[in-house]
Enzyme design. Structure first.
Site, PDB file in Angstrom:
ATOM      1  N   ASP A  65     -10.705   1.648  -3.573  1.00 50.35           N
ATOM      2  CA  ASP A  65     -11.295   1.377  -2.264  1.00 50.35           C
ATOM      3  C   ASP A  65     -12.805   1.285  -2.360  1.00 50.35           C
ATOM      4  OD1 ASP A  65      -9.020   1.139  -0.807  1.00 50.35           O
ATOM      5  OD2 ASP A  65      -9.089   3.134   0.096  1.00 50.35           O
ATOM      6  N   ASP A 112       0.826  -1.200   0.000  1.00 46.58           N
ATOM      7  CA  ASP A 112       0.000   0.000   0.000  1.00 46.58           C
ATOM      8  C   ASP A 112       0.870   1.263   0.000  1.00 46.58           C
ATOM      9  OD1 ASP A 112      -2.329   1.489   0.122  1.00 46.58           O
ATOM     10  OD2 ASP A 112      -3.083   0.550   1.940  1.00 46.58           O
TER      11      ASP A 112
HETATM   12  C1  DGJ Z   1      -5.868   1.851   1.828  1.00 45.43           C
HETATM   13  C2  DGJ Z   1      -6.204   0.642   1.005  1.00 45.43           C
HETATM   14  O1  DGJ Z   1      -6.678   1.022  -0.245  1.00 45.43           O
HETATM   15  C3  DGJ Z   1      -7.212  -0.208   1.754  1.00 45.43           C
HETATM   16  O2  DGJ Z   1      -7.590  -1.307   0.975  1.00 45.43           O
HETATM   17  C4  DGJ Z   1      -6.632  -0.630   3.069  1.00 45.43           C
HETATM   18  O3  DGJ Z   1      -5.557  -1.496   2.851  1.00 45.43           O
HETATM   19  C5  DGJ Z   1      -6.192   0.583   3.877  1.00 45.43           C
HETATM   20  N1  DGJ Z   1      -5.337   1.459   3.112  1.00 45.43           N
HETATM   21  C6  DGJ Z   1      -5.475   0.175   5.123  1.00 45.43           C
HETATM   22  O4  DGJ Z   1      -4.958   1.239   5.804  1.00 45.43           O
END
Ligand code: DGJ
Length: 740
Positions: free
Chosen positions: A541, A471
């Site tokens: 997301d 991430d």
């Molecule tokens: C952002 C990501 O896009 C999510 O899927 C998740 O992993 C969160 N960060 C966790 O902090």
């Protein structure tokens, strides 16, 4: 082989039966761009194409206007592809042809991701050296033509053979001069939770800019664009697509001049990039991929899909079906312990899931997103037996174990920051802007990359980890490299990306069995550069099925289905609070690297049965979806956007899966059909509908339809069930086609 050099006409012709590119040495000695388009015959002289409407250069009257590597301040008033500041402050470059080389295969670009060949016969590479006699600067334009793809890869290396330093201020990876302005430009625009929406607008005189200055390729714009004719559709008309194999700041622009010619550029963003070349030093640009199609946007996308899936992605996972996964993020957020995770993994395993992924919150004291990034040591309050103990329990269930990391970041509240405050990017004497309570590590510093490699090697080596979600959750500010002298601060953002690529390379090499998925607050770094290390990316997301139709549609313009992480989540949806049927959520997520992101322990028996049936259905069709051709049928960005349809079909056209989606229910809808693509007109197909109208996931009675009919008259939504039986909003229906 497909690079032809004609010494008498001083012309190169790159051709492969799918497209042609013609370049020539102009009378001035500079490198002219004569043609990019449908295939031309080899062994012909095309120098008469070296023309343009412009005859206005004070000292170059009558010369053509199309340059392969335009430079500034010598009469071409459009924006350059290469600009430098010499030691005396001037920026004139008179680049003239020096020599060239033609070789089979494709050389790698040191430190940068790029497409490749597995067999040298798959491509030819032409390198042309251009020399500025006054300064000693040499620019090498590198063009690779692929045997099996309507695509050209291009990069440029600049070398300082002079005796004083030179500062590069612009270096574009692609620069196309196109003779007419009758085009529309397609770009992918977005925001957090709304990535890569398709924007299509006519070119008008002046300049249209698409760019990122955030330190990553970004949620807001993508390093991709396409020029299409106003009449171009999915399956007809001309399309030129450009994609940058790079993950940082970029610029893409289209400039229409007074003669309606277009200059299209794609490369490092000059607003955040400069590079000092000492005598003897060289700098290589990222690679740009140019695709040409005469039969519509669909064929352009298919070329990108196949090239990126087979000759950009690499490693053990490139050709493998992706495991059906469950990720605990939306199911638990930070609220978990070992028992809760094992319970989730156990239920998920029983339903058919193949991989459990532990998301954010397993390290340091990470009970919320405001601390501990950088402290890659397990939190034994939550996981008393460590990652090792948890991973062993999960893998003993017979499924894989995966883990989330965010290596490039550091929380102000972390041991790493307390120990090494100077590793976080910031300007001395000025406050650092925080975002999500975190700072960005200076990936341009070798000691930072070494620390992260050691820390992550320890975690990933301590347990049977088969998947990593990498991430990256904030953009860059106060860009300053403490390890760089003042005159090199303009190199900082590119050095960051080079450090990132190095860390990825080392980890991918050390753990070749691990499937990496990139992520950046969802799809904020979904670019071709990342695909060279991580063959899939978290698309957004936003897991709402209706939002995902648009996001996945837009993403598919440049990226293959196998690269798009797509999960079923709980309702009300956590991003938009919409209630969509479970079957619809799955029917959208099936067209990606499929998984779930919810707590299955909280589901009742009916929902569990549905999920088990979904996973079984997906496993039956996974090869067709992830390894077949993806064809867009009905756009959510056109008309009222209420219906969307797409399909996947195997290369031999024996199997296909069609997804058809309806956002809002409307009264008296009338008969609806969608014309399929990619089938064999002479073949008859057995058509099955999923789910059945009662939504109990039972396969309906089979129908038989001809490929010709399905592609001409279309597939009717009420085949197998009355359309009126699709009730309510947010409905989906899948059709499976099997050749008889
Ligand atoms: C952002 C990501 O896009 C999510 O899927 C998740 O992993 C969160 N960060 C966790 O902090």
């Amino acid at each position: 082989m497909p690079v032809e050099w004609q010494p008498q006409s001083q012309q190169w012709h790159l051709y492969n039966g799918r497209l042609s590119v013609v370049l020539a040495v102009l009378e001035s000695g500079s490198l002219g761009q004569l043609y990019l388009g449908p295939p031309l015959e080899p062994d012909r002289d095309y120098r008469h194409l070296a023309r343009g409407p412009f005859a206005g250069y004070a000292n170059r009257v009558g010369e053509p206007i199309r340059f392969e590597l335009p430079t500034p301040d010598s009469g071409d008033y459009r924006l350059p592809a290469l600009a430098v500041r010499h030691a005396d402050g001037s920026q004139v470059l008179d680049l003239r042809y020096g020599t060239h080389r033609i070789a089979t295969g494709k050389p790698p670009l040191a430190g940068l991701p790029s497409t490749y060949t597995e067999d040298a016969a798959e491509a030819d590479t032409l390198e042309i050296d251009l020399v500025d006699a006054v300064s000693g600067l040499m620019a090498t334009v590198r063009l690779t033509i692929f045997r099996d793809h309507a695509a050209i890869a291009r990069s440029v290396t600049v070398r300082n053979d002079g005796s004083t330093p030179v500062r590069i201020t612009t270096l574009m990876s692609a620069s196309l001069d196109i003779l007419d302005g009758g085009w529309e430009l397609i770009s992918l625009h977005g925001a957090w939770s709304r990535e890569r929406h398709v924007v299509r607008a006519p070119l008008i005189p002046g300049r249209r800019v698409i760019e990122s200055l955030r330190g990553s390729s970004s949620l807001e714009q993508s390093p991709f664009l396409a020029l299409v004719r106003p009449s171009t559709t999915e399956d007809a008309g001309e399309a030129i697509g450009l994609s940058l194999v790079y993950s940082g700041d970029f610029l893409a622009d289209a400039q229409v001049d007074q003669f309606s010619t277009v200059r299209l550029r794609l490369g490092l963003n000059p607003d955040s990039f400069q590079w000092v070349l000492e005598p003897g030093a060289a700098f290589t640009s990222p690679e740009a991929i140019t695709v040409h199609s005469t039969v519509g946007l669909g064929a352009m996308s298919e070329t990108f899909h196949r090239l990126f899936r087979t000759r950009l992605a690499r490693g053990e996972w490139r050709d493998r079906s992706r495991p059906v996964l469950i990720n605990n993020w939306e199911g638990t957020y930070f609220d978990f312990d070992e028992e809760r995770l094992v319970a989730i993994a156990t239920v998920a395993r029983d339903l058919g899931v193949e991989l459990f992924v532990l998301d954010d919150g397993w390290f340091g004291r990470r009970d919320s997103d405001d601390r501990s990034l950088g402290d890659w040591v397990v939190d034994t309050r939550k996981l008393p037996n460590g990652i090792t103990g948890l991973a062993q329990r999960v893998t003993s269930l017979g499924i894989g174990f995966g883990i989330w990391i965010e290596p490039e970041m550091v929380s102000a509240d972390s041991d790493l920051f307390r120990g090494h405050p100077d590793w976080a990017i910031g300007v001395p004497g000025r406050p650092r802007t925080e975002s999500r309570q975190q700072l960005v590590l200076d990936m341009g510093r070798a000691e930072v990359v070494d620390y992260l490699y050691a820390a992550l090697e320890a975690v990933l080596g301590s347990a049977p980890v088969s998947y990593v979600k990498w991430d990256m959750n904030r953009t860059m500010t106060e860009t300053y490299g403490l390890a760089l002298p003042p005159e090199r601060q303009g190199e900082m953002r590119h050095r960051y990306i080079l450090g990132l690529y190095e860390l990825y390379s080392r980890l991918v090499e050390r753990f070749p069995h691990i499937l990496f998925e990139s992520c950046s607050s969802g799809g904020g770094r979904f670019d071709a550069g990342m695909l060279a290390y991580a063959p899939q990316a978290w698309t957004s997301d936003d897991t709402d099925a209706m939002e995902r139709l648009r996001i996945q549609w837009g993403t598919s313009l440049a990226f293959p289905v196998s690269s798009m992480g797509a999960h079923v989540s709980a309702v009300p949806n956590h991003q938009v609070a919409r209630m969509t049927p479970l079957a619809t959520r799955a029917a959208v997520a099936f067209f990606g690297a499929f998984g779930y992101e919810l707590d299955p322990v909280a589901m009742g028996p009916d929902e569990r049965a549905q999920v088990a049936a979904q996973i079984a259905w997906f496993k039956t069709h996974r090869e067709t979806i992830q390894g077949g051709r993806f064809l867009r049928l009905q756009s959510p960005f056109e008309g009222d956007g209420n219906d969307t349809a797409w399909m996947c079909v195997t290369d031999d056209a024996r199997h296909a899966v069609v997804g058809w989606y309806r956002e809002l229910s409307r009264p008296v809808p009338g008969p609806r059909s969608v014309r399929l693509r990619g089938l064999d007109p002479a073949t008859r197909y057995r058509v099955r509908v999923w789910p059945d109208v009662d939504d109990t996931l039972v396969r309906r009675n089979a129908l038989v339809r001809g490929g010709d009919e399905l592609m001409s008259a279309g597939l009717f939504l009420d085949d197998g069930a009355r359309e009126s039986a699709i009730r309510g909003d947010f409905q989906a229906r899948l059709f499976e086609l099997e050749a008889i």
